[in-house]
Design a protein around this motif. Structure first.
Motif, short mmCIF file in Angstrom:
data_model
loop_
_atom_site.label_atom_id
_atom_site.label_comp_id
_atom_site.label_asym_id
_atom_site.label_seq_id
_atom_site.Cartn_x
_atom_site.Cartn_y
_atom_site.Cartn_z
N ARG A 31 46.17 38.92 51.43
CA ARG A 31 45.21 39.25 50.46
C ARG A 31 45.38 39.33 49.15
NH1 ARG A 31 43.31 41.70 54.84
NH2 ARG A 31 43.29 43.97 53.84
N ARG A 33 48.49 38.61 46.85
CA ARG A 33 48.33 37.15 46.70
C ARG A 33 48.13 35.75 46.66
NH1 ARG A 33 53.11 39.61 49.82
NH2 ARG A 33 52.67 38.73 51.72
N GLU A 34 47.47 35.68 48.10
CA GLU A 34 46.09 34.69 48.46
C GLU A 34 45.28 34.72 46.78
OE1 GLU A 34 44.65 31.43 49.70
OE2 GLU A 34 46.43 32.12 50.54
N ARG A 37 47.32 33.34 44.30
CA ARG A 37 47.81 31.25 44.33
C ARG A 37 46.66 30.61 43.86
NH1 ARG A 37 46.04 28.22 47.57
NH2 ARG A 37 45.66 29.05 49.04
N ARG A 38 45.38 31.59 44.66
CA ARG A 38 43.78 30.69 44.36
C ARG A 38 43.34 30.31 43.14
NH1 ARG A 38 39.87 33.53 47.33
NH2 ARG A 38 41.57 34.87 47.91
N GLN A 60 52.05 35.69 41.75
CA GLN A 60 52.45 35.62 43.19
C GLN A 60 53.04 37.43 43.81
OE1 GLN A 60 51.25 33.51 46.64
NE2 GLN A 60 52.80 31.59 45.07
#
Length: 156
Positions: A31, A33-34, A37-38, A60
């Motif tokens: 979560r 890392r996400e 990214r977002r 990330q």
């Protein structure tokens, strides 16, 4: 009118800063890392800032390594803050453990525990501060590439 100005300012802040709290549960690192990214996808699209894929991967990676340490060694919650600052992304991770991390001496035979070494190798800067509760680790990942494809400000 004042409300509209605050709304615009708040929107501007959301485009350059994001924060999330984690509890040390399975999936928190993914979560994190996400989240990174977002955040960088928003920086690319909403601000039109160039963000090389290399920078997305490095941010990330840094979030993953610092959040892994927080989940592994600190009891309780941790917080990840990402902030766009000029030519870099500041990654800050707070956790509840007051013990400051120390990078191990290079050892090719050691299995695991290389996270801090990795962070220090790929970041423009890295610092750790003890807080009244726990510690705060901050790493800066540069966004720009030079003409050779190497990261500007990349630590060797």
């Amino acid at each position: 009118m004042d409300g509209a100005a605050r709304s615009r300012d708040q929107w501007a802040d959301e485009l350059v800063r994001v924060s999330a709290e984690y509890e040390g549960r399975p999936g928190d690192i993914a979560r994190g890392r996400e989240l990174a990214r977002r955040f960088l996808a928003r920086v690319r699209s909403a601000q039109g800032r160039p963000v090389p894929d290399r920078a997305v991967d490095l941010v990330q990676l840094v979030v993953s390594e610092l959040l892994t340490n927080a989940c592994k060694y600190a009891p309780g919650p941790s917080v990840v803050d990402l902030e766009l600052a000029e030519d870099r992304v500041e990654v800050t991770v707070w956790d509840s453990d007051p013990v400051l991390p120390v990078a191990g001496a290079p050892d090719a035979g050691r299995i695991g525990r290389h996270g801090l070494e990795i962070v220090m190798a790929v970041c423009q800067s890295f610092e750790v501060h003890r807080e009244p509760v726990g510690k705060r680790m901050r790493a800066a990942v540069t966004l720009a590439d030079d003409m050779s494809g190497r990261a500007v400000g990349h630590a060797s």
